[in-house]
Design a protein around this motif. Structure first.
Motif, PDB file in Angstrom:
ATOM      1  N   THR A 164       0.873  -1.400  -0.136  1.00  0.00           N
ATOM      2  CA  THR A 164      -0.040  -0.060   0.107  1.00  0.00           C
ATOM      3  C   THR A 164       0.962   1.212   0.044  1.00  0.00           C
ATOM      4  N   TYR A 165       0.316   2.416  -0.137  1.00  0.00           N
ATOM      5  CA  TYR A 165       1.320   3.622  -0.206  1.00  0.00           C
ATOM      6  C   TYR A 165       1.680   3.845   1.038  1.00  0.00           C
ATOM      7  N   LYS A 166       0.846   3.507   2.199  1.00  0.00           N
ATOM      8  CA  LYS A 166       1.530   3.586   3.291  1.00  0.00           C
ATOM      9  C   LYS A 166       2.794   2.860   3.764  1.00  0.00           C
ATOM     10  N   GLN A 167       2.546   1.738   3.099  1.00  0.00           N
ATOM     11  CA  GLN A 167       3.825   0.713   3.475  1.00  0.00           C
ATOM     12  C   GLN A 167       4.841   1.236   2.608  1.00  0.00           C
ATOM     13  N   VAL A 168       4.587   1.777   1.521  1.00  0.00           N
ATOM     14  CA  VAL A 168       5.739   2.286   0.686  1.00  0.00           C
ATOM     15  C   VAL A 168       6.300   3.068   1.360  1.00  0.00           C
ATOM     16  N   ALA A 169       5.999   4.228   2.005  1.00  0.00           N
ATOM     17  CA  ALA A 169       6.249   5.162   3.002  1.00  0.00           C
ATOM     18  C   ALA A 169       7.271   4.830   4.021  1.00  0.00           C
ATOM     19  N   GLU A 170       6.817   3.640   4.450  1.00  0.00           N
ATOM     20  CA  GLU A 170       7.644   3.008   5.508  1.00  0.00           C
ATOM     21  C   GLU A 170       8.935   2.412   4.959  1.00  0.00           C
ATOM     22  N   GLU A 171       8.737   1.808   3.777  1.00  0.00           N
ATOM     23  CA  GLU A 171       9.881   1.380   3.153  1.00  0.00           C
ATOM     24  C   GLU A 171      10.995   2.172   2.637  1.00  0.00           C
ATOM     25  N   MET A 172      10.298   3.449   2.242  1.00  0.00           N
ATOM     26  CA  MET A 172      11.300   4.510   1.663  1.00  0.00           C
ATOM     27  C   MET A 172      11.839   5.545   2.880  1.00  0.00           C
ATOM     28  N   PHE A 173      11.278   5.160   4.265  1.00  0.00           N
ATOM     29  CA  PHE A 173      11.377   5.846   5.512  1.00  0.00           C
ATOM     30  C   PHE A 173      11.180   7.428   5.097  1.00  0.00           C
ATOM     31  N   LEU A 174       9.817   7.624   4.467  1.00  0.00           N
ATOM     32  CA  LEU A 174       9.429   8.784   4.348  1.00  0.00           C
ATOM     33  C   LEU A 174       7.881   8.926   4.973  1.00  0.00           C
TER      34      LEU A 174
END
Length: 210
Positions: A164-174
């Motif tokens: 999800t976009y939320k998980q993408v944010a976590e992966e990219m530390f953003l």
């Protein structure tokens, strides 16, 4: 010689109507119909000839479209498949594209666009809607690719995953807001309007390997 088609759909009336429609298109002929992916797999494993294109429904008993596509990717990765379904969830479409599906249509499609999609898959190897096709002409794609930053390319790869976009944010530390900004920036740069458009661009450009 006509291009051969196999229909995999558990709704008998729809499948029969679809067969009549496909056979009315110049250069195409339905050679068989199956109620689910298991029947298709058995047909293939028995050594029967592969069709030029498989028309695949998503929601079927025994073996659904997703499982069928996964089997085809593993065993017949070059097989052309066009999904024809009522399922329009972005996550489902993205998963099917990642598994090698060449196009994705909803069942309420106009016959003219359906015929266009079949011809596009046979001619170009994939089908996307006209807006995406126009936006991603060869020269435009090259220019847009060169304009992307490393972080945008990183985000684009994550967009092709099941995260999800939320998980993408976590992966990219953003923060989620920053990821939203990356998404909107890419929408503008690439001329697409959805996550599916991002995935189609990434696949065509070889940024994401299916």
């Amino acid at each position: 010689m006509d291009k051969t088609i196999i229909i995999v759909d558990d709704h008998k009336l729809f499948a029969q109507s679809l067969q009549i429609l496909v056979n009315s298109f110049e250069g195409f002929k339905v050679i068989d119909c199956f109620k689910n992916g298991e029947e298709l797999v058995k047909y293939i494993e028995d050594g029967n000839p592969l069709p030029d294109i498989i028309l695949l429904d998503m929601r079927m008993p025994v073996m659904d479209g997703m499982d069928t596509m996964a089997w085809l990717k593993e065993n017949k990765p070059d097989q052309k498949v066009l999904t024809l379904t009522v399922d329009q969830e972005d996550e489902t479409i993205i998963k099917m594209l990642r598994l090698g599906c060449r196009g994705y249509l909803l069942k309420d499609i106009e016959p003219e666009e359906f015929e266009y999609a079949l011809n596009a898959i046979e001619r170009n190897g994939y089908y996307s809607n006209q807006t995406i096709s126009d936006a991603l002409s060869h020269e435009e794609r090259k220019k847009k690719y060169e304009e992307l930053t490393e972080r945008e390319l990183e985000f684009l790869n994550h967009a092709c995953s099941e995260l999800t976009y939320k998980q993408v944010a976590e992966e990219m530390f953003l923060s989620p807001k920053t990821v939203d900004n990356y998404r909107e920036s890419l929408f503008g740069k690439l001329g697409v309007k959805s996550r599916v458009g991002l995935v189609m661009f990434a696949i065509k450009e070889g940024i994401y390997k299916i």
